[in-house]
Design an enzyme around this catalytic site. Sequence first.
Site, PDB file in Angstrom:
ATOM      1  CB  THR A  27      -0.927   0.001   1.231  1.00 12.21           C
ATOM      2  OG1 THR A  27      -1.868  -1.066   1.089  1.00 12.21           O
ATOM      3  CG2 THR A  27      -1.688   1.319   1.348  1.00 12.21           C
ATOM      4  CG  HIS A 177      -5.498  -8.761   1.688  1.00 14.98           C
ATOM      5  ND1 HIS A 177      -4.960  -9.468   2.746  1.00 14.98           N
ATOM      6  CD2 HIS A 177      -4.974  -7.503   1.790  1.00 14.98           C
ATOM      7  CE1 HIS A 177      -4.147  -8.688   3.435  1.00 14.98           C
ATOM      8  NE2 HIS A 177      -4.138  -7.486   2.874  1.00 14.98           N
ATOM      9  CG  ASN A 180      -1.635  -8.331   6.780  1.00 16.52           C
ATOM     10  OD1 ASN A 180      -1.083  -9.265   7.367  1.00 16.52           O
ATOM     11  ND2 ASN A 180      -1.092  -7.737   5.752  1.00 16.52           N
ATOM     12  CE1 TYR A 182      -6.756  -3.658   6.575  1.00 10.49           C
ATOM     13  CE2 TYR A 182      -5.151  -5.203   5.705  1.00 10.49           C
ATOM     14  CZ  TYR A 182      -5.458  -3.961   6.220  1.00 10.49           C
ATOM     15  OH  TYR A 182      -4.473  -3.017   6.382  1.00 10.49           O
TER      16      TYR A 182
END
Length: 364
Positions: A27, A177, A180, A182
């Site tokens: 990111t 994803h 982490n 999310y």
Amino acid sequence: MALDPLFQPFALGDLTLKNRIVMAPLTRSRASAGTDAPNDLNVDYYRQRAGAGLIIAEATQISQQGQGYVATPGIYTSEQVEGWRKVTKAVHQEGGRIFLQLWHVGRISHTSLQPNGGAPVAPSAIKAKGQTYTKQGRVDFSMPRALEAEEIPGIIRGYLNAAENAERAGFDGVELHAANGYLLDQFLRDGANKRQDAYGGSVDNRTRLTIEALLTLCRVFPKERVGIRLSPVSHANDLEDSNPTALYDYLVRELDALKIAYMHVIEGETQGPRDPQGFDFGAMRKSFHGAYMANNGYDGALAAEAVSEGRADFVAFGRAFISNPDLPERLRQGAPLTPDDKDTWYGGGAEGYTTYPTLEQAKA
């Protein structure tokens, strides 16, 4: 040379990767203001790094609801698709391969980033500790609301739309994803998921949304071009699980049955130590017969050792690619790496993004 294993080609399904060095999704918060579409600066950034065997483009929200930080890119509008198409074209012109990481942040967001200023969504209405970046600067994460059961098919449709758009944009594949802290990771972990329906409670219920999302991606891309990112012991974004071994033993068996291309595994804490915390990453690797992508704190020597010993098929490098656009060549030559400037990681313009020199430019 000691690093020779990193420079052997690798067959990922019907794709041939020129080396085992992967650029991890990073990111950088430089999407265009107002549209969250990639722009010419992003094109230059990825073109510079096309020497990687595979680029996994930065986490990209599947919808506005999936956004958690200002200036991160999306893949749900025509303008965003066009922006990404320029990126993939540039990478392919340089002989590279590029996957897109599909992202829904869940509770890791703020009302100012959400549609109509609504609350972020999560498996359960449990607020995460921490902060995010908005147009107003750093702010605490907002209190989320629990997704209603009838809303979950809409989340799946979001992944379907994102995958279809990624295909239109020219990506070679996609990565889901599920790491982490999310949304999918929130559903996986019992610290954030207190649901009592088909998506909560037992391990098979908590993994259900992740499996459904993967099956959806495989409707668009061949399964040999679909991967997943996992972080079994990371506490990123205030996430815990009471028994990660049982959770990931089950999940990995399900992933193996799906025969997807690869698992991308953060071994230890995200952006932290490689401490396995009692978790057996070797067993995880053995339970999955697809490709295994290792990540977290690897340098060239450690990566070459992991590939040579069969502990990984390829290795993802993150921060090293920020300041070394030609990282594979630097590793090949044993050249020193340029240190990165943390102050330019997120946001801004070209400085600290496309201004790092290659080894050849530095010598000149």
